[in-house]
Motif scaffolding. Structure first.
Motif, mmCIF file in Angstrom:
data_model
loop_
_atom_site.group_PDB
_atom_site.id
_atom_site.type_symbol
_atom_site.label_atom_id
_atom_site.label_comp_id
_atom_site.label_asym_id
_atom_site.label_seq_id
_atom_site.Cartn_x
_atom_site.Cartn_y
_atom_site.Cartn_z
ATOM 1 N N HIS A 49 0.834 -1.212 0.000
ATOM 2 C CA HIS A 49 0.000 0.000 0.000
ATOM 3 C C HIS A 49 0.868 1.261 0.000
ATOM 4 C CE1 HIS A 49 -3.275 2.711 0.705
ATOM 5 N NE2 HIS A 49 -2.795 3.087 1.874
ATOM 6 N N GLU A 104 -6.709 0.702 1.835
ATOM 7 C CA GLU A 104 -6.700 1.198 3.220
ATOM 8 C C GLU A 104 -7.726 0.463 4.078
ATOM 9 O OE1 GLU A 104 -7.120 5.463 3.229
ATOM 10 O OE2 GLU A 104 -5.411 5.704 1.880
ATOM 11 N N ASP A 108 -6.727 -1.733 7.265
ATOM 12 C CA ASP A 108 -7.313 -1.440 8.585
ATOM 13 C C ASP A 108 -7.966 -2.686 9.181
ATOM 14 O OD1 ASP A 108 -6.460 1.174 8.423
ATOM 15 O OD2 ASP A 108 -8.416 1.980 7.824
#
Length: 152
Positions: A49, A104, A108
């Motif tokens: 990422h 994301e 998470d």
């Protein structure tokens, strides 16, 4: 000056866009392999990422150098270039609106120890594939330049 700008444009595309396309494609399988119960589960996923985020910013140099090169070549109004610039904007929008936010979310979830549904990774893989296909199309247009008097 044109050859210098074109060289910088091509180098920027290789160095900046290449890593994003590869990392975006590697991200969904990496999430699938990650064990959410492990504290280190998100290590590889977080790295992929980060590569996407950082190199996406560096990728802004590609259209900037492309416009400068096109201006120097006097081809700013050519159809193949307008289509390429449009597809580049669509690819960038796709990355910012669909790929990075979903990365994301999955990151998470892993960090929170939550399991990731396969459907989420399949959807992200599809978005990454569309992003990559847009860039491949732009690359072909840049090489072939249909209708260009300087084309192949």
């Amino acid at each position: 000056m044109t050859k210098f700008l074109l060289s910088l444009h091509v180098l920027a595309a290789i160095v900046a866009v290449g890593p994003v396309t590869v990392a975006a494609s590697m991200f969904p399988p990496a999430v699938r392999r990650a064990d959410p119960s492990s504290p280190a589960a998100s290590g590889t996923v977080a790295l992929l990422h980060r590569i996407c985020r950082i190199y996406a910013r560096l990728g802004l140099a590609v259209p900037v150098l492309g416009v400068a090169t096109a201006a120097a070549m006097g081809v700013l109004g050519d159809g193949w270039l307008v289509v390429s610039m449009t597809l580049t904007a669509v690819a960038a929008g796709f990355l910012v609106a669909f790929v990075l936010p979903r990365q994301e979310e999955l990151l998470d979830a892993l960090d929170g120890g939550q399991p990731v549904e396969r459907g989420q990774t399949v959807q992200l893989a599809m978005f990454a594939g569309v992003f990559n296909l847009l860039w491949a199309t732009v690359t072909v247009l840049m090489i072939v330049r249909p209708g260009s008097t300087t084309g192949a």
